[in-house]
Design a protein around this motif. Structure first.
Motif, short mmCIF file in Angstrom:
data_model
loop_
_atom_site.label_atom_id
_atom_site.label_comp_id
_atom_site.label_asym_id
_atom_site.label_seq_id
_atom_site.Cartn_x
_atom_site.Cartn_y
_atom_site.Cartn_z
N ASN A 422 0.83 -1.20 0.00
CA ASN A 422 0.00 0.00 0.00
C ASN A 422 0.86 1.25 0.00
O ASN A 422 2.00 1.23 0.48
N HIS A 423 0.31 2.33 -0.51
CA HIS A 423 0.95 3.63 -0.40
C HIS A 423 -0.14 4.67 -0.15
O HIS A 423 -1.29 4.47 -0.52
N CYS A 478 4.92 9.60 -1.03
CA CYS A 478 4.17 8.62 -0.24
C CYS A 478 4.26 9.05 1.21
O CYS A 478 5.34 9.37 1.70
N PHE A 480 3.69 7.13 3.78
CA PHE A 480 4.25 6.11 4.66
C PHE A 480 5.69 6.60 4.87
O PHE A 480 6.51 6.57 3.95
N HIS A 483 8.65 4.94 3.68
CA HIS A 483 8.80 4.91 2.22
C HIS A 483 9.40 6.22 1.71
O HIS A 483 10.29 6.20 0.86
N MET A 488 10.78 7.62 -1.69
CA MET A 488 9.52 7.68 -2.45
C MET A 488 8.92 9.09 -2.34
O MET A 488 7.90 9.33 -1.70
#
Ligand code: C2O
Ligand code: CU
Ligand code: CU
Length: 496
Positions: A422-423, A478, A480, A483, A488
């Motif tokens: 998931n992102h 992202c 998260f 991440h 990211m």
């Protein structure tokens, strides 16, 4: 780098957590043989085996949920509210009886709440008394680039920096947090975040629950070991952070009057998704959603469950008048179990209301540009690399040039369908509307003005945003935070 030494221990399936009494353990998360939990690629799963049996134990419902205090300005002349807020090490009790070292704004685990008004500027002097560099980003803020907490623009230990927030935006629940590149995940996890609430007049006149009945609640997961230490692992899984804290406490109670409350729910977890409902005596109660990331919805929406991804905000009204005095109403996460126990302790006169109409959304201008963005991991090397459009973050590269005033459609794809990661996608400086989710229907939680949105593995979410006012470089990434720490993240530049 610290995580190199842990590499050998990153085996999937290490995460069978001892059944620590009272700890909110996730259900349905990854264990050996089970499908990987969808919030991170399998290779980011697992954790050092030595840690998994050492989560602290405690008795739930023994401490009250604190409400972060509202920060007082040091000066209010000239139409600007000026604040001072140090970043400082502090000790808190996440679990009763064991002291935990944390990194905080102003000493609070959940920093103090800044209350701003639409159109009235705020200036905050942040002084970094920590022994690590850090900075501050106002998440959801419509902020000039110099005050946006650019990830390479750090406040060194002993240094300080002034950020200006014009508050030329609608009332909304924002939050401030560290945004230092590569260390944001650890800093935010260790405590560097707080609420920033923008109020506006239009909202005040609606008569929604206010004052002591308007309660921000930051929910985040944590790994607290038996010594009380808040343990951060860059490569963590759901099992590894089993306690979900409400305003910094594990399973607190919160006394309420039998009337309506407005709860501003922030998911300040680095990765965990929350699926929340209220229940009493086994009966699910009603949540009335009134706002999302960017403020009020056009009309209230009755919900039985709200789903909040990392960094998203959802505001709900709960009417405790439905419950007799003496009742206990639980705020429950579908995976982690009960998070807060609301104890209905007294009757009350309730002059607040939830009008049928709240606030129309701004019209959608005609888009001029369409862009594609993808979030994914490169797992080919020794360490996972987070990528936007196939490239890890590079501060020397501008990924998109956006013309000021333009309206754009972004097709945001989670390119990790194959590994099931998931992102969540977050855009700085402006808010967006979620238009559609490829072939999938919109989710109820996509409503309103958003700045962060969940993107499921393989899914493409179409967003529309208008970039007004400020020139300069802004991040999209992202949310998260592990991440984004791993790359990211990318940047756009707004040009005249
Ligand atoms: Cu909540 Cu770029 O941040
Ligand atoms: Cu942000
Ligand atoms: Cu991600």
């Amino acid at each position: 780098m610290t995580f190199l030494s842990r590499r050998g221990a990153l085996a999937l399936g290490a995460g069978v957590v001892a059944g620590a009494a009272g700890l909110a353990l996730p259900r349905g998360s990854s264990a050996a043989g089970a499908p990987a939990a969808p919030h991170a690629p399998a290779r980011l799963h697992g954790a050092p085996a030595a840690r998994t049996a050492t989560h602290a134990t405690f008795t739930p419902w023994t401490v009250a949920m604190p409400v972060p205090p509202v920060l007082q300005p040091v000066q209010t002349s000239g139409g600007v509210d000026v604040y001072r807020l140090p970043l400082q090490a502090a000790t808190t009790e996440i679990l009763p009886g064991s002291p935990t070292a944390v990194r905080t704004f102003g000493g609070g685990f959940v920093g103090p709440t800044i209350r701003a008004r639409t159109g009235r500027p705020v200036r905050v002097a942040f002084e970094n008394r920590l022994d690590v560099p850090a900075n501050v980003h106002l998440h959801g803020g419509h902020t000039p680039a110099a005050s946006d907490g650019y990830p390479m623009d750090l406040i060194q230990p002993g240094g300080s920096r002034v950020y200006d927030y014009p508050n030329q935006q609608r009332g909304a629940t924002l939050w401030y947090h560290d945004h230092s590149h590569h260390t944001e995940a650890e800093n935010v996890y260790l405590g560097l975040h707080g609420f920033y609430l923008v109020d506006d007049d239009a909202e005040t006149y609606l008569g929604l629950p206010g004052g002591a009945y308007d309660v921000p609640i930051a929910l985040r997961d944590a790994n607290v070991d038996e010594t009380g230490k808040l343990v951060f692992n860059l490569f963590e899984d759901l099992d590894g952070r089993p306690a979900v804290l409400a305003n910094g406490k594990a399973q607190p109670y919160f006394p309420v009057a039998a009337r309506k409350y407005r709860f501003r729910l922030l998911n300040s977890s680095n990765e965990r998704e929350l699926k929340l409902h209220v229940e009493s005596g086994g009966q699910t109660g009603q949540l009335v959603q009134i706002a999302s990331d960017g403020g009020l919805l056009p009309a209230p929406v009755p919900r039985t469950e709200v789903v909040i991804g990392s960094a998203e905000r959802t505001e709900v009204v709960v009417d405790f008048a439905k419950y007799p005095v003496g009742s206990q109403v639980l705020l429950v996460d579908a995976a982690a179990g009960p998070l807060v126990r609301f104890d209905v302790v007294r009757r009350a006169v309730d002059g607040s209301r939830v009008p049928d109409r709240l606030r129309p959304l701004p019209a959608l201008p005609t888009p001029a540009v369409t862009r594609d963005v993808s979030m994914s991991f490169d797992l080919s090397g020794e360490l996972p690399v987070g990528m936007m459009d196939g490239k890890p973050f590079d501060a020397n590269r501008v990924d998109f040039t956006v013309k000021r005033g333009s309206t754009e459609i972004w097709r945001v794809t989670n390119g990790d369908g194959a590994i099931g990661a998931n992102h969540t996608f977050h855009l700085h400086q402006t808010s967006f509307r979620v238009l559609d989710r490829g072939g999938n229907p919109l989710r109820p939680d996509d409503a309103g003005l958003k700045d962060t949105v969940q993107v499921a593995p393989g899914e493409t979410v179409r967003l529309q945003a208008t970039f007004n006012d400020y020139l300069g470089k802004y991040m999209f990434h992202c949310h998260f935070l592990e991440h984004s720490s791993l790359g990211m993240m990318a940047q756009l530049e707004v040009v005249a």
